[in-house]
Design an enzyme around this catalytic site. Structure first.
Site, PDB file in Angstrom:
ATOM      1  N   LYS A 129       0.757  -1.433  -0.076  1.00 26.81           N
ATOM      2  CA  LYS A 129       0.161   0.038  -0.167  1.00 26.81           C
ATOM      3  C   LYS A 129       0.952   1.292   0.157  1.00 26.81           C
ATOM      4  CE  LYS A 129      -0.996   0.262   4.812  1.00 26.81           C
ATOM      5  NZ  LYS A 129       0.261  -0.246   5.465  1.00 26.81           N
ATOM      6  N   GLY A 130       0.355   2.238  -0.513  1.00 29.57           N
ATOM      7  CA  GLY A 130       0.917   3.607  -0.433  1.00 29.57           C
ATOM      8  C   GLY A 130       0.068   4.503  -0.066  1.00 29.57           C
ATOM      9  N   LYS A 131       0.739   5.885  -0.217  1.00 25.84           N
ATOM     10  CA  LYS A 131      -0.149   7.015   0.340  1.00 25.84           C
ATOM     11  C   LYS A 131      -1.491   6.961  -0.046  1.00 25.84           C
ATOM     12  CE  LYS A 131       1.480  11.522   1.491  1.00 25.84           C
ATOM     13  NZ  LYS A 131       2.445  12.531   0.875  1.00 25.84           N
ATOM     14  N   PHE A 132      -2.083   6.779  -1.348  1.00 27.10           N
ATOM     15  CA  PHE A 132      -3.200   7.185  -1.797  1.00 27.10           C
ATOM     16  C   PHE A 132      -4.001   5.928  -2.131  1.00 27.10           C
ATOM     17  CE2 PHE A 132      -2.338  11.292  -1.591  1.00 27.10           C
ATOM     18  CZ  PHE A 132      -1.154  11.704  -1.923  1.00 27.10           C
ATOM     19  N   GLY A 133      -3.359   4.676  -1.762  1.00 26.14           N
ATOM     20  CA  GLY A 133      -4.418   3.508  -2.183  1.00 26.14           C
ATOM     21  C   GLY A 133      -3.422   2.219  -2.133  1.00 26.14           C
ATOM     22  N   ARG A 134      -3.912   1.188  -2.367  1.00 23.26           N
ATOM     23  CA  ARG A 134      -3.194  -0.081  -2.450  1.00 23.26           C
ATOM     24  C   ARG A 134      -2.967  -0.833  -3.798  1.00 23.26           C
ATOM     25  NH1 ARG A 134      -3.676  -3.020   2.224  1.00 23.26           N
ATOM     26  NH2 ARG A 134      -4.907  -1.679   3.958  1.00 23.26           N
TER      27      ARG A 134
ATOM     28  N   LYS B 266      -3.044  -0.977  -9.224  1.00 25.34           N
ATOM     29  CA  LYS B 266      -2.903  -0.043  -8.142  1.00 25.34           C
ATOM     30  C   LYS B 266      -4.171   0.892  -8.333  1.00 25.34           C
ATOM     31  CE  LYS B 266       0.386   3.609  -7.060  1.00 25.34           C
ATOM     32  NZ  LYS B 266       1.813   4.300  -7.279  1.00 25.34           N
TER      33      LYS B 266
ATOM     34  N   ASP C 256      12.997  11.210  -8.242  1.00 23.52           N
ATOM     35  CA  ASP C 256      12.775  10.791  -6.738  1.00 23.52           C
ATOM     36  C   ASP C 256      13.270   9.139  -6.881  1.00 23.52           C
ATOM     37  OD1 ASP C 256       9.790  10.204  -4.796  1.00 23.52           O
ATOM     38  OD2 ASP C 256      11.874  10.398  -4.612  1.00 23.52           O
TER      39      ASP C 256
ATOM     40  N   LYS D  47      15.056   6.367  -5.208  1.00 19.97           N
ATOM     41  CA  LYS D  47      15.486   5.823  -3.855  1.00 19.97           C
ATOM     42  C   LYS D  47      14.987   4.385  -3.819  1.00 19.97           C
ATOM     43  CE  LYS D  47      11.431   8.267  -2.022  1.00 19.97           C
ATOM     44  NZ  LYS D  47      10.829   9.234  -1.290  1.00 19.97           N
TER      45      LYS D  47
ATOM     46  N   ASN E 115      11.207   3.441  -4.587  1.00 16.94           N
ATOM     47  CA  ASN E 115      10.721   3.581  -5.839  1.00 16.94           C
ATOM     48  C   ASN E 115      11.274   2.648  -6.583  1.00 16.94           C
ATOM     49  OD1 ASN E 115       8.990   5.490  -4.819  1.00 16.94           O
ATOM     50  ND2 ASN E 115      10.396   7.235  -5.466  1.00 16.94           N
TER      51      ASN E 115
ATOM     52  N   ASP F 239       6.744   4.276  -9.909  1.00 17.74           N
ATOM     53  CA  ASP F 239       6.663   5.499  -9.200  1.00 17.74           C
ATOM     54  C   ASP F 239       7.057   6.766  -9.853  1.00 17.74           C
ATOM     55  OD1 ASP F 239       7.105   7.357  -6.335  1.00 17.74           O
ATOM     56  OD2 ASP F 239       5.029   7.188  -7.433  1.00 17.74           O
TER      57      ASP F 239
ATOM     58  N   THR G 246      11.691  11.976   2.566  1.00 17.82           N
ATOM     59  CA  THR G 246      12.940  12.020   2.930  1.00 17.82           C
ATOM     60  C   THR G 246      13.835  13.052   2.112  1.00 17.82           C
ATOM     61  OG1 THR G 246      15.223  11.035   3.169  1.00 17.82           O
ATOM     62  CG2 THR G 246      13.460   9.970   1.657  1.00 17.82           C
TER      63      THR G 246
HETATM   64  C1  6F2 Z   1       4.925  -7.296  -2.569  1.00 24.05           C
HETATM   65  C2  6F2 Z   1       5.559  -8.224  -3.406  1.00 24.05           C
HETATM   66  N1  6F2 Z   1       5.795  -9.313  -3.120  1.00 24.05           N
HETATM   67  N2  6F2 Z   1       6.111 -10.129  -4.109  1.00 24.05           N
HETATM   68  C3  6F2 Z   1       6.705 -11.466  -4.225  1.00 24.05           C
HETATM   69  C4  6F2 Z   1       5.864  -9.429  -5.378  1.00 24.05           C
HETATM   70  C5  6F2 Z   1       5.522  -8.135  -4.926  1.00 24.05           C
HETATM   71  C6  6F2 Z   1       5.030  -6.992  -5.626  1.00 24.05           C
HETATM   72  N3  6F2 Z   1       4.667  -5.593  -5.321  1.00 24.05           N
HETATM   73  C7  6F2 Z   1       4.560  -5.155  -6.199  1.00 24.05           C
HETATM   74  C8  6F2 Z   1       4.043  -3.878  -6.321  1.00 24.05           C
HETATM   75  C9  6F2 Z   1       3.842  -2.934  -5.261  1.00 24.05           C
HETATM   76  C10 6F2 Z   1       3.259  -3.519  -4.038  1.00 24.05           C
HETATM   77  N4  6F2 Z   1       3.459  -2.381  -3.083  1.00 24.05           N
HETATM   78  N5  6F2 Z   1       3.960  -1.193  -3.638  1.00 24.05           N
HETATM   79  C11 6F2 Z   1       4.269  -0.008  -3.061  1.00 24.05           C
HETATM   80  C12 6F2 Z   1       3.178   0.914  -3.261  1.00 24.05           C
HETATM   81  C13 6F2 Z   1       2.070   0.548  -3.308  1.00 24.05           C
HETATM   82  C14 6F2 Z   1       1.147   1.640  -3.758  1.00 24.05           C
HETATM   83  C15 6F2 Z   1       1.510   2.878  -3.771  1.00 24.05           C
HETATM   84  C16 6F2 Z   1       2.962   3.108  -3.644  1.00 24.05           C
HETATM   85  C17 6F2 Z   1       3.398   4.700  -3.484  1.00 24.05           C
HETATM   86  O1  6F2 Z   1       2.245   5.360  -3.395  1.00 24.05           O
HETATM   87  N6  6F2 Z   1       4.561   5.276  -3.599  1.00 24.05           N
HETATM   88  C18 6F2 Z   1       4.905   6.590  -3.909  1.00 24.05           C
HETATM   89  C19 6F2 Z   1       5.840   6.947  -2.841  1.00 24.05           C
HETATM   90  N7  6F2 Z   1       7.203   6.146  -3.207  1.00 24.05           N
HETATM   91  C20 6F2 Z   1       8.096   6.324  -2.228  1.00 24.05           C
HETATM   92  C21 6F2 Z   1       6.795   4.503  -3.123  1.00 24.05           C
HETATM   93  C22 6F2 Z   1       5.721   4.297  -4.253  1.00 24.05           C
HETATM   94  C23 6F2 Z   1       3.560   2.186  -3.351  1.00 24.05           C
HETATM   95  C24 6F2 Z   1       4.298  -1.761  -5.315  1.00 24.05           C
HETATM   96  C25 6F2 Z   1       3.688  -3.366  -7.713  1.00 24.05           C
HETATM   97 CL1  6F2 Z   1       3.441  -1.716  -8.167  1.00 24.05          CL
HETATM   98  C26 6F2 Z   1       4.423  -4.365  -8.887  1.00 24.05           C
HETATM   99  N8  6F2 Z   1       4.566  -5.298  -8.641  1.00 24.05           N
HETATM  100  C27 6F2 Z   1       4.656  -5.829  -7.457  1.00 24.05           C
HETATM  101  N9  6F2 Z   1       5.073  -6.857  -7.082  1.00 24.05           N
END
Ligand code: 6F2
Length: 285
Positions: A23-28, A44, A138, A140, A143, A156, A174
């Site tokens: 999950k991120g700031k604005f959704g999952r 997303k 950005d 880091k 991302n 991102d 940060t």
């Molecule tokens: C977990 C996982 N385990 N395994 C085995 C695979 C995964 C997996 N995850 C993804 C993800 C995934 C999931 N969450 N996130 C983190 C996330 C989720 C929603 C939003 C954000 C976000 O808002 N971000 C903005 C801020 N910056 C710092 C950050 C971004 C950020 C990304 C994606 Cl997008 C694509 N493929 C994936 N595969």
């Protein structure tokens, strides 16, 4: 599979939704499968009211606009998007090994061969971006995602813009990765900001913490003076790479074209026969 294409019209009923991935700031983000083709992707979800409250409509629009036109193995694909009354859905490439910062947390530091290959892949992705006059701004660990074969994928693009940029950006999160020319709200900077962040990323991969990590004001002061020290366990070639990226004058930083020929990259770059041997002798941890 034939992957989703941005020309098609999508809606939620076309997907089977799997487990939440993060999950991120604005959704999952959810694991999802497109029913008609079986294509596995990451869906997303962004809540419209959250986006309006956070005044980030422009950023989301830019993220979609920019990422949709990118196709590179080290950049997470955005295949398309759609919305309903409450949410915007981004159809993203599924990265099989998840979020890079979690790998870094677990391993604390990356071995030099792994860090070197990650930085080579980042340089290739940034070269592709900069050729399209897009700067990410950005870079880091949070991302970056890891694909099924261990390759990294920049994700991102909420902060990316077309270069050169003279818009003032309110920063959140940060300061560790901000280059000196973006501190103090100065406006005119260019793609070279991503080279500084690549230097911070190289340092964090090898040392397990960012070079300028400190309290607020001290971080800014250390960035503006390029005040950092590199621990003795870091190899001379890696030290040299970090020193050539963390240069105050953007024009004096090593260029993306020079990175593949740098001794630290050449020393660990694995192609051809050796790549095959390394892959076939891979033993999961
Ligand atoms: C977990 C996982 N385990 N395994 C085995 C695979 C995964 C997996 N995850 C993804 C993800 C995934 C999931 N969450 N996130 C983190 C996330 C989720 C929603 C939003 C954000 C976000 O808002 N971000 C903005 C801020 N910056 C710092 C950050 C971004 C950020 C990304 C994606 Cl997008 C694509 N493929 C994936 N595969």
């Amino acid at each position: 599979y034939n992957q989703p294409s941005s020309g098609r019209k999508y809606d939620l009923s076309m997907f089977d939704i799997g487990r939440p991935l993060g999950k991120g700031k604005f959704g999952r983000v959810y694991l999802a499968q497109e029913k008609s083709t079986g294509f596995v992707c990451a869906l997303k979800t962004l809540y419209k009211d959250e986006i309006q409250k956070g005044k980030v409509e422009k950023q989301v629009r830019r993220e979609i606009e920019i990422q949709q036109h990118l196709a590179h193995q080290n950049i997470l694909r955005l295949y398309g998007y759609f919305d309903d009354a409450k949410r915007i859905f981004l159809i993203l490439e599924f990265a099989g090994q998840g979020e890079l910062y979690k790998h870094l947390q677990r391993e604390e530091q990356f071995p030099e061969w792994k860090a070197s290959q990650y930085i080579a892949q980042m340089a290739a992705a940034l070269k592709y971006l900069h050729k399209k006059h897009v700067m990410h701004r950005d870079i880091k660990p949070e991302n970056i995602l890891v694909g099924i074969h261990g390759e990294i994928k920049i994700s991102d693009f909420g902060w990316s813009v077309h270069a050169p940029n003279n818009r003032r950006q309110t920063m959140c999160g940060t300061l560790d990765y901000l280059p000196p020319e973006m501190l103090g709200g100065s406006k005119n900077y260019n793609e070279k900001v991503d080279l500084w962040s690549l230097g911070v990323l190289t340092y964090e991969f090898l040392v397990g913490r960012a070079p300028f990590e400190d309290t607020g004001m001290m971080t800014q002061r250390r960035i503006c003076r390029a005040e950092y020290s590199i621990p003795a366990f870091v190899s001379p070639e890696a030290k040299d790479m970090i020193k050539k990226l963390l240069v105050l004058d953007p024009e004096k930083r090593i260029t993306l074209d020079e990175i593949p020929n740098h001794p630290w990259i050449k020393k660990h770059c694995v192609t051809g026969e050796r790549a095959w041997n390394r892959a076939s002798s891979f033993k999961p941890r």
